[in-house]
Scaffold this active site. Structure first.
Site, short mmCIF file in Angstrom:
data_model
loop_
_atom_site.label_atom_id
_atom_site.label_comp_id
_atom_site.label_asym_id
_atom_site.label_seq_id
_atom_site.Cartn_x
_atom_site.Cartn_y
_atom_site.Cartn_z
N GLY B 290 40.66 5.90 73.43
CA GLY B 290 41.27 4.66 73.86
C GLY B 290 40.71 3.48 73.08
O GLY B 290 40.21 3.64 71.96
N SER B 291 40.74 2.31 73.74
CA SER B 291 40.46 1.06 73.03
C SER B 291 39.10 0.99 72.38
O SER B 291 38.91 0.24 71.42
CB SER B 291 40.60 -0.12 73.99
OG SER B 291 41.87 -0.11 74.54
N THR B 292 38.09 1.71 72.91
CA THR B 292 36.78 1.60 72.29
C THR B 292 36.85 2.02 70.83
O THR B 292 36.06 1.57 70.01
CB THR B 292 35.73 2.49 73.01
OG1 THR B 292 36.27 3.78 73.16
CG2 THR B 292 35.38 1.93 74.37
#
Lengths: 371, 701
Positions: B290-292
């Site tokens: 995801g966004s990490t």
């Protein structure tokens, strides 16, 4: 004949080589039976001297029998041949009579009362040796005529053989057959007949060996005992485990490891292995040498016997010792299939020791009349 | 007479023949005897020796495991093993009957064991002290004891998945299996001569002493581990997720400081737990980051000079790549609109990262992805590490490039993410993570020592600094504001990844909410990753769930490490927030609205729109205040005197009082901490003014 009248003049001292060899073997046997048995005997009976005492009893009895026989003119046995054959068959039948016969491990080989027991098969050997010698040395015998000569002792032997086999005791039965076979051979059976006999008897013996599955496995296990180390190969392996570590000088008298339940009944059939372990190659080779001396003196007696009856009788009793010693040492060294034959004079044994020593007494008596 | 002598000749010849044959046979036997006693002697002696001697193993004692400050994590205590010596057992039936109830074994089984044809048999290994005492009281002949070591873990569940556990004779999981050879040492034995029945006979006993195992000193800090697990336990209660996990490392050295996932197990009673929980999920399991993962794209773009923060950017809420529409999370309100790249990055705008990915191109982007360590093992000293899946550049079309640039379509382990972000934190170096700091022999001598091991430099120190500053911005003004800790400069990034089902498709409504960050920014000492997988309660937003979890852990760890705050709390407006009006919104919409606000949503009720909130709209509250919102399914239309019992688990006592007060219910509290039990159960209709029993407890115990 002249014998009865001249027997005392012709009588010489017996061959003491036989006497002393037997004495050494028997003495050696006493020591080894004690060494092999005292721990087991102590643990199972609370008495370390049990087997020693029994062996000593039979040695005394055997010595008495041997000395007596050496003083009884060997031709006298010839007259007792028929009663001896009758007794032979009665005794062999008696093993099945309850109260007299003794059954051990599903085998009926013994008869006896109380603590005293004998193996009739041991008597059979001596009886048939005397009978065969007597019959084959008859004046009018024509050895070329099979049916009227060789066949008769072989037939009686065959009957006895079957009775012993039924006990069952294949080893003793085969030993008996071999002994009588040697006598028939010595008596001069024509080669043609001999070969025919072998053609008939070999398949029979082979059949007996392989007819029972357990027998066959046991018989062939000696070729590769490690293929079945816990069952059929067990005895041979344990025997080799005794001999191998023995080396040249042995681990020392009384210090066998294998007698500590590894080798079952070490004082019996496998006592030679314990000798090899405790006294090494030197001890075991000495035993072989003693048997050689005995066989040599036996054949010498046979060859110099005054008549063919004495000659055959001497050959018979010598063959009795030789066949059993060869089979026993052959088994212990893993050279031949396992057969339950004990080592003459040395293994713990009652009647077998007595009758073997008695036979040696007869041999000594024959040696007194040697030419 | 003539015939007789002719016959005699034959007889003599035959006798000689037999004699010669017998002599030959005797000679053959003599040769055979010599062969056995000389040629075969050595081999037979060897085999016979094996048969004559038995041995009892003398077990080596297993090495201990300590944390970095010499606190014991795994030790060995001696335990007694019941041994039978069959030849000495006098009455096996009696013995078996006597032992059966004490050892809780069947009589038949014991009888079978104690009658075996062996020198000694184990009847039951490593029994409890009381059992050993009872057996000793029975005083049975042939039944005796031997000492063995039994593994124990003084902290029970703490660090269980990393430590692993020990079965009867060897390590079965975690460090216990990875370092089996080091910990175990080598068994020795006592050799003694026996007879064929296995009884010892007088002779020389030989003792081959065991080689003792070595001790492990870990990089793990027991206190940090404790803080991490306490907060994970709390999150398990508060969000009822499938699982939670955390990893803490020193980004300068690659040393693991804490590692845990829940549910876990107790290695002292490992067999009472589901095997699934023996694994350390953040090391073994792979999922979409995801966004990490945007940090990787960003680092690559900064390193390649393809990112300028003041460059203008327009977000329409969605972009179309190869015929597929990809949305920004702001799509419901028409996108971010006209912003610059800095703002796009701080608010985690997907279309902006697609632009950065396109600028890099598949070749370069995936070079960086691999250089950061994704798609390969990190090399940690733990068995069963996951490798993950990363596209090969030739498999990457425009769509794969676009999704990869914001962290979709690839799978990685949390540990890989932790090491990649460590490179951002430490000046650009990808390090090999490690758990064991030192191995010492039983005398305390250090046998081996691990040290910082650089795999490669991925980005320049300058890029590292720039990206760290952007990550600080995420916490100060972006979606990470709920991770803010007063006085500290912290870098961080939220991640919300959709879970992938067994068919490879996304499971609607199932998310892994993660947060990764490090502190202090000036000299990063600790890098922390947390993830909440499949939360059943609360908003499905990383900023609402994983950011506060990160904050709670980081705050305590910083004070434990005695790292002083460096910033004076002077920017007033950052710390006081105006509560927005949430009435009429769904939970998702409210979560999106609060994403960068620094307020935490506490949802009461299970469905519908927000009917009420506390504190009220327009109120000024401190940062990270919980806003309780009431959904309209709490009240029934038919009966105004009746409400639906809400789920109170995870609320503080103060919040519970507020909720029950708003619903017109009365509270009967017990204990202290957060709510862990309630009566009646959630969903049950209750009359107003009913008495609600709530038990509060600290989740650690």
């Amino acid at each position: 004949m002249k014998k009865t009248s001249t027997e005392n003049e012709l009588r010489k001292p017996p061959d003491f080589a036989i006497f002393f060899t037997v004495l050494i073997l028997v003495g050696f046997g006493l020591v080894m039976v004690f060494s092999a048995s005292y721990i087991l005997s102590l643990e199972s009976r609370g008495d370390p001297f049990f087997f020693l005492r029994r062996q000593a009893f039979w040695v005394v009895l055997g010595l008495a029998g041997m000395i007596a026989a050496s003083n009884i003119g060997y031709w006298k046995w010839r007259k007792l041949v028929l009663p001896m054959l009758v007794v032979n068959f009665i005794l062999l039948g008696a093993v099945y009579i309850p109260g007299i016969g003794i059954e051990i491990n599903e085998a009926s080989r013994w008869i006896g009362v109380g603590g005293f027991s004998i193996q009739p098969a041991e008597f059979s050997k001596l009886a048939l040796i005397i009978f065969s010698a007597a019959f084959l040395s008859r004046k009018n015998i024509r050895i070329e005529n099979f049916w009227s000569s060789s066949f008769i002792p072989l037939a009686f032997t065959g009957g006895t053989f079957l009775l012993i086999l039924a006990q069952p005791d294949l080893g003793t039965a085969l030993a008996l057959a071999l002994i009588v076979g040697i006598m028939v051979f010595a008596a001069g059976i024509p080669w043609k007949q001999l070969i025919s006999l072998l053609f008939v008897s070999t398949p029979l013996v082979l059949y007996l060996m392989i007819s029972k599955e357990y027998r066959m496995r046991r018989i062939f296990s000696f070729l590769d005992p490690w293929s079945d180390p816990l069952d059929t190969g067990y005895h041979i392996i344990q025997s080799l485990y005794a001999l191998g570590p023995g080396g040249l000088f042995g681990v020392g008298l009384g210090r066998s490891r294998q007698k500590l339940y590894y080798l079952p009944e070490p004082q019996n059939d496998f006592i030679f292995a314990i000798i090899g372990e405790e006294l090494g190659f030197l001890g075991a080779a000495t035993v072989i040498l003693l048997f050689f001396i005995l066989i040599w003196r036996g054949f010498k007696t046979s060859l110099t016997a005054p008549d063919s009856y004495g000659s055959l009788l001497a050959a018979g009793v010598t063959a009795m010792v030789a066949v059993q010693a060869l089979i026993n040492i052959g088994v212990v060294t893993g050279s031949i299939p396992i057969t339950g034959i004990n080592l003459p004079f040395i293994s713990a044994g009652g009647s077998s020791l007595f009758f073997t020593m008695f036979g040696m007494g007869i041999l000594m008596n024959i040696s007194r009349y040697s030419r | 007479m003539a015939r007789d002598s002719a016959s005699n000749l034959t007889v003599r010849r035959r006798l000689l023949l037999v004699f010669i044959l017998m002599c030959m046979l005797l000679g053959a036997l003599l040769f055979r005897l010599g062969w056995i006693q000389f040629a075969m002697a050595e081999e037979l002696q060897q085999k016979a020796w094996e048969q004559w001697n038995r041995s009892i193993p003398a077990r080596s004692s297993r090495g201990n495991i300590y944390d970095r400050s010499d606190n014991l994590l795994a030790g060995s205590a001696t335990a007694e093993t019941v041994v039978a010596i069959p030849p000495q057992v006098e009455d096996p039936f009696f013995s078996a009957r006597a032992l059966a109830p004490v050892l809780e074994m069947s009589e038949e089984r014991i009888h079978e064991l104690i009658t075996q044809d062996r020198a000694a048999v184990y009847v039951q290994r490593k029994v409890d002290e009381e059992v050993a005492k009872e057996v000793r009281l029975l005083n049975l002949p042939g039944i005796t004891f031997t000492h063995e070591t039994k593994r124990f873990y003084p902290n029970n569940n703490l660090l269980s998945q990393l430590l692993g556990f020990v079965g009867m004779d060897q390590g079965w999981g975690g460090l216990e299996i990875y370092y089996e050879d080091v910990l175990k040492g080598r068994d020795g034995n006592i050799v003694f001569p026996t007879d064929a029945r296995g009884r010892e006979i007088p002779g020389v006993r030989r003792f081959i002493p065991p080689k003792e195992g070595k001790d492990l000193y870990l990089t793990i800090d027991e206190t940090i581990q404790f803080i991490v697990e306490r907060e994970l336990n709390r999150a398990m209660v508060e969000y009822s997720p499938e699982r939670v996990m955390a990893l803490a490392v020193n980004p300068q050295t690659g040393e693991l400081l804490a590692a845990s996932s829940k549910p876990d197990f107790n290695p002292n009673h490992y067999n009472q737990f589901d095997e699934r929980f023996w694994r350390l999920f953040p090391v073994t399991d792979t999922f979409e980051p995801g966004s990490t993962f945007k940090l990787i794209t960003l680092s690559a773009a900064v390193e390649e000079n393809l990112y300028r923060q003041e460059e203008p950017y327009f977000c329409a809420g969605h972009v179309t790549v190869a015929g597929h529409t990809i949305r920004c999370w702001t799509s419901h309100k028409g996108g971010h609109g006209s912003i610059d790249f800095k703002e796009a990055v701080l608010s985690s705008c997907n279309p902006a990262f697609i632009v950065l990915g396109e600028r890099l191109g598949p070749q370069r982007l995936f070079e960086y992805v691999r250089a950061f360590g994704f798609g390969s093992l990190t090399g940690i000293d733990y068995l069963g590490e996951g490798k993950g899946l990363v596209f090969k550049p030739e498999q990457v079309g425009p769509l794969e490039l676009a999704t990869s640039s914001f962290g979709q379509g690839i799978s990685v382990t949390p540990l890989q993410q932790v090491m990649a972000v460590s490179a951002i934190a430490n000046g650009g170096y990808l390090l090999r993570p490690h758990v064991v700091k030192e191995i010492r022999d039983p005398d305390g001598q250090v046998v081996s020592k691990s040290s910082r091991e650089v795999i490669r430099q991925v980005i320049s120190a300058d890029t590292s600094r720039q990206v760290s500053l952007i990550m600080e911005g995420v916490i100060k003004e972006g979606s990470g504001v709920n991770a803010y800790i007063e006085g500290y400069r912290i870098a961080g990034k939220t991640g919300t990844a959709q879970k992938v089902g067994p068919e490879g498709n996304y499971i609607p409504g199932e998310y892994i909410l993660s947060f990764i960050g490090f502190a202090p920014l000036e000299d990063p000492q600790i890098l922390l990753y947390v993830a909440v997988d499949g939360a059943k309660r609360g908003p499905q937003w990383g900023s609402q769930v994983s950011a506060p979890l990160f904050r709670n852990i980081m705050k305590d760890v910083l004070s434990y490490l005695e790292i002083m705050p460096t910033e004076l709390p002077d920017e007033e407006e950052l710390h006081v927030v105006e509560v927005p009006d949430l009435k009429g919104l769904t939970v998702d919409e409210a979560g999106a609205l609060l994403d960068t606000s620094g307020l935490l949503l506490k949802v009461i009720g299970s469905e519908g729109v927000i009917k009420d909130q506390a504190p009220k709209a327009k109120a000024s509250v401190p940062l990270q205040t919980g806003i309780i919102v009431y959904l309209d399914d709490l009240w029934t239309d038919e009966d105004p005197e009746e409400v639906q019992m809400p789920n109170l688990i995870g609320l503080t006592m103060q919040e519970t009082a507020e909720v029950l007060g708003r619903l017109g219910l009365k509270m009967e509290p017990s204990g202290s901490g957060i709510a862990v039990e309630q009566e009646p159960e959630p969903g049950i209709k209750v009359r107003k003014n009913s008495l609600i029993k709530v038990h509060f407890s600290s989740p650690q115990d």
